[in-house]
Enzyme design. Structure first.
Site, PDB file in Angstrom:
ATOM      1  N   LEU A 135      10.271 -20.613  -4.807  1.00  0.00           N
ATOM      2  CA  LEU A 135       9.218 -19.873  -4.107  1.00  0.00           C
ATOM      3  C   LEU A 135       7.898 -19.932  -4.883  1.00  0.00           C
ATOM      4  O   LEU A 135       7.891 -19.858  -6.104  1.00  0.00           O
ATOM      5  CB  LEU A 135       9.667 -18.401  -4.011  1.00  0.00           C
ATOM      6  CG  LEU A 135       8.767 -17.472  -3.215  1.00  0.00           C
ATOM      7  CD1 LEU A 135       8.919 -17.730  -1.725  1.00  0.00           C
ATOM      8  CD2 LEU A 135       9.101 -16.009  -3.537  1.00  0.00           C
ATOM      9  N   ASP A 159       0.830  -1.213   0.000  1.00  0.00           N
ATOM     10  CA  ASP A 159       0.000   0.000   0.000  1.00  0.00           C
ATOM     11  C   ASP A 159       0.866   1.265   0.000  1.00  0.00           C
ATOM     12  O   ASP A 159       1.995   1.256   0.481  1.00  0.00           O
ATOM     13  CB  ASP A 159      -0.850  -0.035   1.279  1.00  0.00           C
ATOM     14  CG  ASP A 159      -2.134   0.738   1.109  1.00  0.00           C
ATOM     15  OD1 ASP A 159      -2.493   1.082  -0.034  1.00  0.00           O
ATOM     16  OD2 ASP A 159      -2.785   1.002   2.139  1.00  0.00           O
ATOM     17  N   HIS A 215       2.779   3.446  -9.035  1.00  0.00           N
ATOM     18  CA  HIS A 215       2.566   2.008  -9.227  1.00  0.00           C
ATOM     19  C   HIS A 215       3.761   1.360  -9.924  1.00  0.00           C
ATOM     20  O   HIS A 215       4.115   0.215  -9.632  1.00  0.00           O
ATOM     21  CB  HIS A 215       1.255   1.754  -9.989  1.00  0.00           C
ATOM     22  CG  HIS A 215       0.057   2.009  -9.122  1.00  0.00           C
ATOM     23  ND1 HIS A 215      -1.001   2.804  -9.508  1.00  0.00           N
ATOM     24  CD2 HIS A 215      -0.237   1.606  -7.858  1.00  0.00           C
ATOM     25  CE1 HIS A 215      -1.892   2.860  -8.520  1.00  0.00           C
ATOM     26  NE2 HIS A 215      -1.445   2.149  -7.512  1.00  0.00           N
TER      27      HIS A 215
HETATM   28  C1  LIG Z   1       2.448  -4.702 -11.868  1.00  0.00           C
HETATM   29  C2  LIG Z   1       2.211  -3.817 -10.749  1.00  0.00           C
HETATM   30  C3  LIG Z   1       1.426  -2.594 -11.018  1.00  0.00           C
HETATM   31  C4  LIG Z   1       2.731  -4.146  -9.598  1.00  0.00           C
HETATM   32  C5  LIG Z   1       2.733  -3.699  -8.306  1.00  0.00           C
HETATM   33  C6  LIG Z   1       2.284  -2.342  -7.974  1.00  0.00           C
HETATM   34  C7  LIG Z   1       1.524  -2.386  -6.751  1.00  0.00           C
HETATM   35  C8  LIG Z   1       2.300  -2.594  -5.538  1.00  0.00           C
HETATM   36  C9  LIG Z   1       0.207  -2.242  -6.818  1.00  0.00           C
HETATM   37  C10 LIG Z   1      -0.660  -2.162  -5.659  1.00  0.00           C
HETATM   38  C11 LIG Z   1      -1.995  -1.783  -6.120  1.00  0.00           C
HETATM   39  C12 LIG Z   1      -2.859  -1.129  -5.163  1.00  0.00           C
HETATM   40  C13 LIG Z   1      -4.248  -1.045  -5.628  1.00  0.00           C
HETATM   41  C14 LIG Z   1      -2.426  -0.647  -3.961  1.00  0.00           C
HETATM   42  C15 LIG Z   1      -3.205   0.089  -2.955  1.00  0.00           C
HETATM   43  O1  LIG Z   1      -3.256   1.481  -3.036  1.00  0.00           O
HETATM   44  P1  LIG Z   1      -2.225   2.421  -3.781  1.00  0.00           P
HETATM   45  O2  LIG Z   1      -0.885   1.921  -3.491  1.00  0.00           O
HETATM   46  O3  LIG Z   1      -2.665   2.468  -5.198  1.00  0.00           O
HETATM   47  O4  LIG Z   1      -2.327   3.896  -3.294  1.00  0.00           O
HETATM   48  P2  LIG Z   1      -2.519   4.569  -1.890  1.00  0.00           P
HETATM   49  O5  LIG Z   1      -2.472   3.551  -0.797  1.00  0.00           O
HETATM   50  O6  LIG Z   1      -1.416   5.566  -1.769  1.00  0.00           O
HETATM   51  O7  LIG Z   1      -3.855   5.222  -2.032  1.00  0.00           O
END
Ligand SMILES: CC(C)=CCC/C(C)=C/CC/C(C)=C/COP(=O)(O)OP(=O)(O)O
Length: 303
Positions: free
Chosen positions: A193, A82, A99
């Site tokens: 893994l 997160d 992301h």
């Molecule tokens: C291929 C790929 C994209 C890999 C990994 C990227 C990744 C760790 C995605 C997590 C996606 C997600 C919806 C996280 C939660 O909120 P947030 O992190 O979007 O944002 P926030 O918590 O700051 O609101």
């Protein structure tokens, strides 16, 4: 629950399996790629670099992995990755860049955990897209779907890692579904893994779908009501693809202290670690520190 602020690493515990030579780690092994990252190993399951008496180089990471106690290694680690958008926003960047940075951090965690598989870590689950995440802006959802697909095609190349996807994949774009099938099929014989990626996943939905399958088996006379127990239930959950469905350790980055509908059944006795850092800042050193801290926890499963 420990509101973990990652503190300075504590001294390495003595590892009875590597008591004498753990300060001499060889660099001489030719690197190969894991998940797009160079790794010093040749075999399918990555081997920790062997000590070399002629080599005085201390590789901090390998040294720290060697310092972990195999008997106390978690079998299954789950991660709620997160804080990617907040990381981006604080830097004046767009969410997509957050992301992308999260994706890079994920590779680092996967690489480290793959090395730890030699010490007994078997499974790693990432919660990447929940059933609630569909309510995000469409361009963000589309971007994430495209990234997930690219990850399935490009990153899941590592020979030793087995990849599975948890969740209801039927709502995902068809091309992503296809990429998932290929990744799962090509990696299913791998013995390193087991990387599980949760996409369109909901813990409540997982429990409901398992309940419906069991109810229908009872209705069809395939099992009796009395047969229903925890192990039968586990066989119907999304995590049935692994021998170790219940995470020993859950890490959530980004400062929130909740499980957000993730693996609700499987987390019953999981040790929880909440990290303030945003996921893109989560590094190898952080996971190693959490592993050391986990190894010092006393788990009595309510007894
Ligand atoms: C291929 C790929 C994209 C890999 C990994 C990227 C990744 C760790 C995605 C997590 C996606 C997600 C919806 C996280 C939660 O909120 P947030 O992190 O979007 O944002 P926030 O918590 O700051 O609101």
């Amino acid at each position: 629950m420990l509101p973990l602020r990652l503190a300075k690493p504590s001294p390495l515990p003595i590892n009875p399996l590597f008591p004498l030579k753990q300060h001499k780690i060889s660099r001489s092994i030719a690197p190969r790629k894991i998940f797009g990252i160079k790794l010093h190993s040749h075999s399918k399951t990555p081997k920790l670099p062997k000590s070399n008496p002629d080599d005085d180089v201390i590789e901090g990471r390998e040294l720290e992995i060697r310092g972990l106690l195999p008997d106390l290694m978690p079998k299954h680690i789950a991660v709620i990755a997160d804080g990617n958008r907040r990381w981006a926003s604080e830097r004046g960047l767009r969410g997509k860049q957050g992301h992308r940075a999260g994706r890079r951090a994920m590779k680092e965690v996967v690489l480290l955990c793959n090395l730890c598989s030699e010490l007994g870590l078997k499974a790693l689950t990432f919660f990447l897209f929940s059933t609630e995440n569909w309510f995000r802006p469409k361009d963000q959802v589309d971007f994430l779907m495209a990234e997930f697909e690219d990850m399935m095609v490009s990153d899941v190349e590592e020979k030793g890692i087995r990849t599975s996807v948890l969740g209801d994949t039927s709502r995902l774009p068809k091309s992503l579904q296809k990429a998932i099938t290929v990744a799962e099929e090509t990696s299913k014989g791998n013995t390193g893994l087991h990387l599980m990626i949760s996409l369109n996943y909901s813990g409540k939905h997982d429990i409901l779908q398992a309940t419906k399958k069991i109810a229908s088996k009872v209705k069809d006379g395939m099992i009796f009501l009395e047969d229903i127990n925890e192990s039968l239930f586990l066989e119907e959950l999304n995590t049935k693809c692994t021998e170790f469905p219940n995470p020993d350790l859950l890490i959530r980055t980004g400062g929130e202290r909740r499980v957000s509908n993730f693996m609700l059944w499987q987390l019953a006795y999981t040790e929880l670690f909440f990290v303030e850092k945003y996921f893109p800042d989560f590094k190898e050193a952080d996971i190693l520190e959490i592993l050391r801290s986990f190894q010092q926890r006393h788990r009595n499963y309510g007894k």
